[in-house]
Design a protein around this motif. Structure first.
Motif, PDB file in Angstrom:
ATOM      1  N   ARG A  78      27.290 -29.911  46.154  1.00 38.74           N
ATOM      2  CA  ARG A  78      27.019 -29.021  45.399  1.00 38.74           C
ATOM      3  C   ARG A  78      27.069 -29.049  43.939  1.00 38.74           C
ATOM      4  N   ARG A  79      27.349 -29.929  43.337  1.00 37.98           N
ATOM      5  CA  ARG A  79      27.612 -29.975  41.814  1.00 37.98           C
ATOM      6  C   ARG A  79      26.323 -29.990  41.331  1.00 37.98           C
ATOM      7  N   PHE A  80      25.298 -30.981  41.839  1.00 39.16           N
ATOM      8  CA  PHE A  80      24.190 -30.814  41.204  1.00 39.16           C
ATOM      9  C   PHE A  80      23.417 -29.924  41.943  1.00 39.16           C
ATOM     10  N   ILE A  81      22.491 -28.936  41.235  1.00 41.64           N
ATOM     11  CA  ILE A  81      21.887 -27.826  41.566  1.00 41.64           C
ATOM     12  C   ILE A  81      20.659 -28.184  42.485  1.00 41.64           C
ATOM     13  N   THR A  82      20.573 -27.520  43.632  1.00 43.74           N
ATOM     14  CA  THR A  82      19.166 -27.665  44.241  1.00 43.74           C
ATOM     15  C   THR A  82      19.018 -26.529  44.862  1.00 43.74           C
ATOM     16  N   ASN A  83      17.664 -26.057  45.755  1.00 44.54           N
ATOM     17  CA  ASN A  83      17.370 -24.760  46.151  1.00 44.54           C
ATOM     18  C   ASN A  83      18.433 -24.568  47.269  1.00 44.54           C
ATOM     19  N   ASP A  84      18.864 -25.522  47.983  1.00 44.32           N
ATOM     20  CA  ASP A  84      19.825 -25.396  49.081  1.00 44.32           C
ATOM     21  C   ASP A  84      21.136 -24.769  48.921  1.00 44.32           C
ATOM     22  N   ASN A  85      21.811 -25.369  47.673  1.00 50.18           N
ATOM     23  CA  ASN A  85      23.291 -24.990  47.066  1.00 50.18           C
ATOM     24  C   ASN A  85      23.077 -23.906  46.203  1.00 50.18           C
ATOM     25  N   VAL A  86      22.152 -23.650  45.354  1.00 39.76           N
ATOM     26  CA  VAL A  86      22.334 -22.588  44.367  1.00 39.76           C
ATOM     27  C   VAL A  86      22.911 -21.342  44.777  1.00 39.76           C
ATOM     28  N   GLY A  87      22.726 -20.741  46.144  1.00 36.87           N
ATOM     29  CA  GLY A  87      23.001 -19.570  46.436  1.00 36.87           C
ATOM     30  C   GLY A  87      24.495 -19.688  46.601  1.00 36.87           C
ATOM     31  N   SER A  88      25.418 -20.897  46.957  1.00 37.74           N
ATOM     32  CA  SER A  88      26.592 -20.958  47.070  1.00 37.74           C
ATOM     33  C   SER A  88      27.494 -20.529  45.585  1.00 37.74           C
ATOM     34  N   ARG A  89      26.800 -20.061  44.480  1.00 40.70           N
ATOM     35  CA  ARG A  89      27.373 -20.283  43.266  1.00 40.70           C
ATOM     36  C   ARG A  89      27.154 -18.896  42.554  1.00 40.70           C
ATOM     37  N   ASP A  90      28.013 -18.648  41.500  1.00 40.61           N
ATOM     38  CA  ASP A  90      27.835 -17.438  40.804  1.00 40.61           C
ATOM     39  C   ASP A  90      26.308 -17.415  40.539  1.00 40.61           C
ATOM     40  N   PRO A  91      25.806 -15.825  40.785  1.00 46.61           N
ATOM     41  CA  PRO A  91      24.386 -15.468  41.008  1.00 46.61           C
ATOM     42  C   PRO A  91      23.767 -15.821  39.492  1.00 46.61           C
ATOM     43  N   ARG A  92      24.723 -15.778  38.470  1.00 45.84           N
ATOM     44  CA  ARG A  92      24.035 -15.807  37.184  1.00 45.84           C
ATOM     45  C   ARG A  92      23.275 -17.200  36.857  1.00 45.84           C
ATOM     46  N   LEU A  93      23.937 -18.162  37.627  1.00 50.28           N
ATOM     47  CA  LEU A  93      23.437 -19.706  37.427  1.00 50.28           C
ATOM     48  C   LEU A  93      21.912 -19.705  37.684  1.00 50.28           C
ATOM     49  N   ALA A  94      21.266 -18.882  38.779  1.00 50.74           N
ATOM     50  CA  ALA A  94      19.812 -19.078  39.147  1.00 50.74           C
ATOM     51  C   ALA A  94      19.046 -18.489  38.109  1.00 50.74           C
ATOM     52  N   LYS A  95      19.824 -17.538  37.374  1.00 47.71           N
ATOM     53  CA  LYS A  95      19.218 -16.541  36.147  1.00 47.71           C
ATOM     54  C   LYS A  95      19.232 -17.414  34.948  1.00 47.71           C
ATOM     55  N   ALA A  96      20.066 -18.587  34.679  1.00 53.74           N
ATOM     56  CA  ALA A  96      20.226 -19.043  33.368  1.00 53.74           C
ATOM     57  C   ALA A  96      19.636 -20.326  33.404  1.00 53.74           C
ATOM     58  N   VAL A  97      19.318 -21.228  34.666  1.00 49.35           N
ATOM     59  CA  VAL A  97      18.739 -22.524  34.388  1.00 49.35           C
ATOM     60  C   VAL A  97      17.604 -22.730  35.574  1.00 49.35           C
ATOM     61  N   LEU A  98      16.835 -23.653  35.454  1.00 52.08           N
ATOM     62  CA  LEU A  98      15.894 -24.166  36.287  1.00 52.08           C
ATOM     63  C   LEU A  98      16.270 -25.558  36.618  1.00 52.08           C
ATOM     64  N   TRP A  99      16.101 -25.909  37.954  1.00 49.65           N
ATOM     65  CA  TRP A  99      16.493 -27.143  38.440  1.00 49.65           C
ATOM     66  C   TRP A  99      15.479 -27.959  39.165  1.00 49.65           C
ATOM     67  N   ASN A 100      15.601 -29.044  39.770  1.00 46.76           N
ATOM     68  CA  ASN A 100      14.818 -29.992  40.360  1.00 46.76           C
ATOM     69  C   ASN A 100      14.339 -29.072  41.659  1.00 46.76           C
ATOM     70  N   GLY A 101      12.954 -28.879  41.774  1.00 44.96           N
ATOM     71  CA  GLY A 101      12.760 -28.206  43.317  1.00 44.96           C
ATOM     72  C   GLY A 101      12.566 -26.588  42.836  1.00 44.96           C
ATOM     73  N   ALA A 102      13.021 -26.109  41.827  1.00 42.84           N
ATOM     74  CA  ALA A 102      13.084 -24.650  41.572  1.00 42.84           C
ATOM     75  C   ALA A 102      11.639 -24.018  41.618  1.00 42.84           C
ATOM     76  N   GLU A 103      11.258 -23.046  41.956  1.00 38.62           N
ATOM     77  CA  GLU A 103       9.841 -22.487  41.963  1.00 38.62           C
ATOM     78  C   GLU A 103       9.902 -21.524  40.668  1.00 38.62           C
ATOM     79  N   TRP A 104       8.844 -21.871  39.930  1.00 37.28           N
ATOM     80  CA  TRP A 104       8.640 -21.551  38.839  1.00 37.28           C
ATOM     81  C   TRP A 104       7.221 -21.226  38.117  1.00 37.28           C
ATOM     82  N   LYS A 105       6.948 -20.081  38.154  1.00 33.94           N
ATOM     83  CA  LYS A 105       5.327 -19.829  37.611  1.00 33.94           C
ATOM     84  C   LYS A 105       4.381 -20.247  38.643  1.00 33.94           C
ATOM     85  N   GLY A 106       4.549 -20.276  39.873  1.00 33.33           N
ATOM     86  CA  GLY A 106       3.948 -20.581  40.847  1.00 33.33           C
ATOM     87  C   GLY A 106       4.038 -22.048  41.287  1.00 33.33           C
TER      88      GLY A 106
END
Length: 536
Positions: A314-342
């Motif tokens: 869970r250390r390196f963020i993915t779509n599968d594990n980001v939900g297991s962390r502080d919700p602010r993480l997904a609002k602060a960063v983009l990671w490999n596999g994240a959906e962004w602007k389509g």
């Protein structure tokens, strides 16, 4: 909403009567003209925000978070790589190359503010009550400038602060020799200006988009936190929290600069979006910087418990594990596999968003070198920010910061329960659960541990981290001798494997003298009573 609609220039010093300037008395002859005159000071907030030309806190547009453990600039050359050069090259920051010089800029503003105050006092026919309100607005900006100068240039070691000018008559060639005030006297002046503003500015509903009482109180509370005058800051925060009507959801901004309101744009999206963000015009993001792995590691588990960095799954963020962390993480960063602007972000080796790795393999790679991109403050609806610029408003101060200021003030006074309550109020809102785990606060040291961690996560990329570490005496421990990291994703069959990778070539340096940046040499040369800070 702040506005900057007009700039009224001062009287000409040449013999010809100018046709493109107003005499200063005209600028205060009516309420409308006076407000237009005051509008010329609002860019101070814009310029020193993280979208502005003074974002580093001085004469540089780099974000000050790039000097710290939470954000890494990608370039190794001057300009886009200034933060890296400052923190890794001895002598890069010096008197004649002072990235943190806000002295020059702010005293230019202070001169103009004092000119306005003289005109208001001597030439305005407005009623006394109205003049008091306008004086309060001007003193807010002067106090804000003095606070910025203190933040950058005050020397506790030498007991040296600002040069106090409260009247334009003092700012003449004849009176150029004037000593710097003591640190205590300097903070007294900051308080005098900002407290007058707090007492005499209207509430937001009556301010009609201009600076209001609570905006002034928020900046005053921040300044008094820096000054160590905790009781004053606590009282200001309490008034905002109890009477301001703000909340942690849809009405959090206390002080903001609205670019669209004044028909201006900024280029934050252009600088910090990824190269895979191809605009309608064919241009793409600059990829100037990316969040570090150390920053990502700061985000707690979803229940509030501290994240264990040995948890490799869970250390390196993915779509599968980001939900297991502080919700602010997904609002602060983009990671490999994240959906962004389509589209799906390609933050893997040779992916469109991560072509040049590791750090140093290319002078200006044009992509993040940490395996992450900034998400916070980017506009997901802006598809041509290179051609059109960006309209996102700059939020200078919001309720979350006020809660954390009060928590720190209460801890400083020994009220650890009160400090914990304020931190918990914020965390309950951000985690969306009343049972969120919050670390105990039982001493000043544990309070700083908790509050600085919370400020790093909550206020990331808003220009606080460097100054927080510096003002609390923790900069050397956190920054000096350190190297920070990112993640390198590599394709492996139908999936990816992650590898921790250094985002620094050499160790960073935070010499003790960085606790007090130098004042400009021309001040020393032209003012025989001005003393330079030690070790510069």
């Amino acid at each position: 909403m702040l506005s900057a609609l007009a700039l009224l220039a001062g009287c000409s010093s040449v013999d010809l009567t100018p046709t493109n300037q107003y005499a200063r008395p005209y600028g205060v002859s009516t309420a409308e003209n006076t407000e237009l005159y005051l509008n010329s000071f609002y860019p101070i907030v814009r310029n020193f925000g993280q979208f502005g030309g003074n974002a580093i806190g001085g004469s540089n547009s780099s974000m000050s978070d790039g000097l710290t453990d939470i954000l890494k600039y990608s370039s190794i050359v001057a300009g886009t790589g200034d933060c890296n050069l400052i923190m890794t090259m001895d002598g890069q920051q010096r008197v004649d190359q002072n990235y943190f010089d806000c002295w020059t800029t702010c005293y230019g503003w202070i001169r103009r503010i004092n000119e306005f105050l003289q005109a208001l006092d001597n030439d305005s026919p407005l009623p006394a009550e109205q003049k008091t309100r306008y004086r309060a607005e001007a003193l807010f900006f002067r106090g804000y400038c003095y606070h910025l100068i203190m933040r950058s240039h005050a020397s506790v070691k030498d007991d040296l602060g600002i040069i106090i000018y409260t009247d334009i008559s003092e700012m003449t060639a004849k009176g150029k020799n004037k000593a710097r005030a003591t640190v205590a006297q300097s903070w007294d002046q900051v308080w005098a200006d900002l407290s007058f503003a707090c007492a005499n500015l209207p509430t937001p509903s009556a301010a009609k988009g201009r600076i209001d009482k609570y905006g002034a109180e928020a900046i005053a509370a921040r300044a008094m936190l820096y000054a160590g005058r905790y009781a004053k800051a606590d009282s200001l925060c309490t008034d905002i929290i109890e009477n301001g009507g703000y909340d942690l959801e849809d009405n959090e901004a206390i002080l903001r600069y609205d670019f669209k309101k004044v028909d201006l744009v900024h280029y934050y999206d252009q600088r910090y979006s990824s190269p895979g963000d191809v605009n309608l015009s064919g241009n793409y993001g600059g990829g100037w910087a990316g969040p570090t792995q150390e920053f990502v590691d700061m985000f707690d588990n979803a229940d509030g418990s501290a994240f264990d960095i040995t948890d490799a799954s869970r250390r390196f963020i993915t779509n599968d594990n980001v939900g297991s962390r502080d919700p602010r993480l997904a609002k602060a960063v983009l990671w490999n596999g994240a959906e962004w602007k389509g589209r799906t972000m390609e933050l893997f080796e040779n992916g469109v968003d991560m072509k040049y790795m590791p750090y140093g393999s290319k002078n200006s790679p044009g992509n993040s070198v940490t395996g992450y991109y900034i998400r916070k403050n980017l506009d997901p609806e802006n598809f041509d920010y290179v051609l059109d610029g960006s309209w996102t408003p700059w939020i200078e101060c919001r309720l979350a910061e006020v809660l954390l200021i009060r928590a720190e003030c209460r801890a400083a006074s020994g009220d650890f329960t009160g400090a914990l309550n304020d931190v918990q109020t914020l965390r309950k809102a951000r985690f969306g659960r009343d049972d969120v785990i919050t670390p105990a606060i039982t001493s000043w040291d544990t309070a700083l541990d908790v509050i600085l961690h919370e400020r790093a996560v909550e206020l990331c990329f808003e220009g606080h981290r460097f100054w927080d570490l510096r003002r609390t005496g923790r900069a050397i421990a956190v920054l000096d001798g350190k190297k920070y990291n990112g993640v390198l994703w590599k394709k492996s069959g139908s999936g990816f494997t992650a590898q921790l990778i250094s985002a620094d070539m050499g160790a960073r340096h935070y010499p003790e003298r960085f606790d007090r940046f130098p004042i400009p040499q021309n001040e020393i040369s032209n003012n025989t009573l001005a003393r330079q800070n030690s070790d510069w």
